[in-house]
Every structure is written in C-alpha cells, then in structure tokens.
Design an enzyme around this catalytic site. Structure first.
Site, PDB file in Angstrom:
ATOM      1  N   ARG A 237       0.856  -1.181   0.000  1.00 44.82           N
ATOM      2  CA  ARG A 237       0.000   0.000   0.000  1.00 44.82           C
ATOM      3  C   ARG A 237       0.893   1.231   0.000  1.00 44.82           C
ATOM      4  O   ARG A 237       1.951   1.242   0.631  1.00 44.82           O
ATOM      5  CB  ARG A 237      -0.925   0.028   1.229  1.00 44.82           C
ATOM      6  CG  ARG A 237      -2.062  -0.987   1.188  1.00 44.82           C
ATOM      7  CD  ARG A 237      -3.090  -0.609   0.125  1.00 44.82           C
ATOM      8  NE  ARG A 237      -4.260  -1.465   0.141  1.00 44.82           N
ATOM      9  CZ  ARG A 237      -4.403  -2.573  -0.564  1.00 44.82           C
ATOM     10  NH1 ARG A 237      -3.398  -2.993  -1.336  1.00 44.82           N
ATOM     11  NH2 ARG A 237      -5.515  -3.274  -0.514  1.00 44.82           N
ATOM     12  N   GLU A 266      -3.850   8.047  -4.674  1.00 40.82           N
ATOM     13  CA  GLU A 266      -4.188   7.386  -5.935  1.00 40.82           C
ATOM     14  C   GLU A 266      -5.546   7.862  -6.441  1.00 40.82           C
ATOM     15  O   GLU A 266      -6.478   7.989  -5.638  1.00 40.82           O
ATOM     16  CB  GLU A 266      -4.194   5.862  -5.735  1.00 40.82           C
ATOM     17  CG  GLU A 266      -2.839   5.309  -5.344  1.00 40.82           C
ATOM     18  CD  GLU A 266      -2.843   3.793  -5.109  1.00 40.82           C
ATOM     19  OE1 GLU A 266      -3.915   3.167  -5.260  1.00 40.82           O
ATOM     20  OE2 GLU A 266      -1.788   3.247  -4.781  1.00 40.82           O
ATOM     21  N   HIS A 285      -1.497   0.596  -9.706  1.00 43.74           N
ATOM     22  CA  HIS A 285      -2.085  -0.299  -8.705  1.00 43.74           C
ATOM     23  C   HIS A 285      -2.791  -1.482  -9.380  1.00 43.74           C
ATOM     24  O   HIS A 285      -4.001  -1.667  -9.254  1.00 43.74           O
ATOM     25  CB  HIS A 285      -3.057   0.465  -7.799  1.00 43.74           C
ATOM     26  CG  HIS A 285      -3.274  -0.206  -6.472  1.00 43.74           C
ATOM     27  ND1 HIS A 285      -3.618   0.465  -5.337  1.00 43.74           N
ATOM     28  CD2 HIS A 285      -3.182  -1.521  -6.097  1.00 43.74           C
ATOM     29  CE1 HIS A 285      -3.742  -0.370  -4.335  1.00 43.74           C
ATOM     30  NE2 HIS A 285      -3.479  -1.586  -4.765  1.00 43.74           N
TER      31      HIS A 285
END
Length: 324
Positions: A237, A266, A285
């Site tokens: 993360r 993000e 991601h």
C-alpha cells in the site's frame, strides 16, 4: 423473502447472477466509483454491501441500520473502521489467498523491469533515439544470484521468495513481525532484523498491510540503511511508505531505483516527482489485475456476502472481527 444487498462495484455477469440467485439486489451502474452521497442512500435498506474500497465508517453505518456485512473485493481492508463495525455487529470480509500468485508475479515484473530499465529503454527505442553503437549507457543491474529482502513474509511474500530463490538463484532474506521457522525450512529463506535486511539486500520488496502501525513503515531512516545500488519495490500500500523520504532518497542517489505499484495518493498526481524519474517504474495499482484473478476475487466476495446475509459466518471474515 430473499435478503436485500447492494452491489457498489462492477462485477462479472456470472458473479451478479450468483448474487441474484440468493438475494434481491440493486447495483451501481456508473463507470466512476459511486459517490458517497449516493452510497449513503443505497445502504438505507441494505443487509449486505459488495464493494471495492470506499470508507466504511460510523457515518455509513448510521445510514445502514439493517446492514449485516460489508464484503470487500480486495485483500486489503484498511477502508473499514472495524471497531465501529464490531460495535454494531456488522461483519467485514476480504478476499485473501485468491491473488497471492498474481501479485507475486507483478512484484517480480517490477524487479526485472526496474533492474534492466525496461520501460525507460522501450521509450528510447520507440522515440527513434537508438543510434549509438556503444551500449554501456544502457547497462542495468543483474537480478540472478543477488540478495532479495522481503519485508512481510505472508502468503504473497512466500510466493515472491519462491520466485527469487528457485527462479533466479537469489539469496532470500526476510523480516516479519513474527519469525516463521516453517517458512525458513520449507523455502530456504533466512530471517534478519529489519536493519540488517536493509543493509544486506540488493532488492527490497515491501509486502505488508496498511494499518496504524505500518503507516510510513519505510522512511528516511530505513532508506538511509539501504545500499546505494539497491532497488526498492512496493506492491503493498502506498501509505506504508513516507513518499517524501523515498523521493529524497532517489533524488540524492542514496538508492539506485524503485518499482512502484502503489502511491500515497491514488490516482497519482501528474506533478508527483516520482513520475519524472527514469529510474522509477510506475504502475497504476494493478497487483491483482488479471481477468481470471479479478473474477475469482469478485466471486469469493460474493460468496462471503451471501453466507453472511443468510446468517452464517463467512470464511474470510477479517481477523479483527473474528471471535478470539
């Protein structure tokens, strides 16, 4: 009467059909994530919520008096305020195991593409700049026989270790909150303190969950311990890393490069300095982003959802909500 649920994310038709077989439901049909205000309206009469991300907090729970379960289509669940959920008797589930091998594949893709400068040199060729016969400036670094340090030896960490040790002949070190003798024997990996792992590793892979204890786990002190020739990989993360400290370490050439699938914010801002660094590989991601894995994740989440609204305890209840 079937229990009523809300599907707050796009899911494959087969997954939707499975939910329809067991529940009455409504679903979000927009291309963008459901707006918070709309979600609060939808959960008013909902017993189950199937979603990806989105904050599950006291405000949402107050709008959902009938809610029994929130089923995340994700292995992560840092979007859940589990204390608030526990106080209201709301279950929370995630999708562990399903994406382990896929994320491990991506971690190694980042290791290889950063070490051998694949995206940078791909652009160089496509832009018509490959003219010199001298190739010394194209040099990257070897991966085989180097030392791989894994921070977080969970299932994904173990899958990364297998790839490194048996695919590339690497020495594999690991740091974990609890030492894992079984993994050491099974995989041939060696435990190190965090400090020693950082000092000794040529590649450092961060593979830990995000929680109150792990926010900014990697900061200036940790990057300062790494070799100047080392490469940092993050497939966990974004907020497990102090991003300002990482940027500083890269700008000052205290580490050789980084491969990142995750960021502090993000989608990442175009102004983020990481995007302008040729020695940094950046991905949006996509750790679990293969068609088969995403299908498996959605179906797992749907099965957790159905079991919970039928009054059973789903197998993938998050650890903090399990009976101790």
């Amino acid at each position: 009467m079937k229990p009523h649920v809300f599907i707050a994310a796009k899911v494959p038709a087969e997954v939707e059909a499975y939910v329809a077989e067991h529940c009455s439901y409504r679903k979000w049909t927009g291309d963008e994530p459901i707006p918070r205000g709309q979600l609060l309206k939808e959960v008013a009469d909902t017993e189950g919520l199937l979603m990806v991300g989105g904050q599950i907090d006291s405000e949402l729970l107050e709008h959902a008096p009938r809610l029994k379960v929130v089923s995340n289509i994700s292995v992560g669940y840092n979007n859940m305020d589990w204390r608030a959920m526990k106080s209201r008797g709301v279950m929370g589930t995630n999708t562990p195991y399903v994406l382990d091998e896929t994320v491990a594949d991506l971690a190694f893709a980042l290791i290889l593409s950063t070490a051998r400068r694949v995206p940078e040199l791909d652009r160089h060729v496509k832009e018509g700049k490959w003219q010199s016969k001298s190739d010394e400036w194209l040099f990257g670094v070897d991966v085989h026989k180097k030392t791989l340090g894994i921070i977080g030896m969970g299932r994904i960490g173990e899958a990364i270790a297998v790839r490194g040790k048996y695919g590339f002949g690497m020495e594999v070190l690991y740091y974990n909150r609890r030492r894992k003798p079984d993994a050491e024997e099974k995989l041939g990996v060696s435990y190190r303190s965090l400090e020693d792992l950082l000092r000794q590793s040529d590649f450092v892979v961060l593979m830990i969950p995000l929680n109150e204890e792990t926010k900014h786990f990697m900061g200036r002190e940790q990057f300062a311990l790494m070799k100047e020739s080392a490469i940092f990989i993050n497939t966990s993360r974004g907020k497990t890393v102090d991003e300002a400290a990482l940027i500083e370490a890269l700008q000052e050439r205290r580490i050789w490069g980084a491969g990142l699938d995750v960021f502090a914010e993000e989608p990442v801002s175009p102004a983020n300095p990481l995007l302008g660094m040729p020695n940094v590989v950046t991905l949006p991601h996509i750790g679990s982003a293969t068609r088969q894995t995403r299908f498996n994740m959605a179906m797992t989440a749907a099965k957790n959802l159905v079991l919970a609204v039928q009054g059973e305890v789903p197998p993938d209840l998050i650890p903090e909500l399990r009976e101790q």
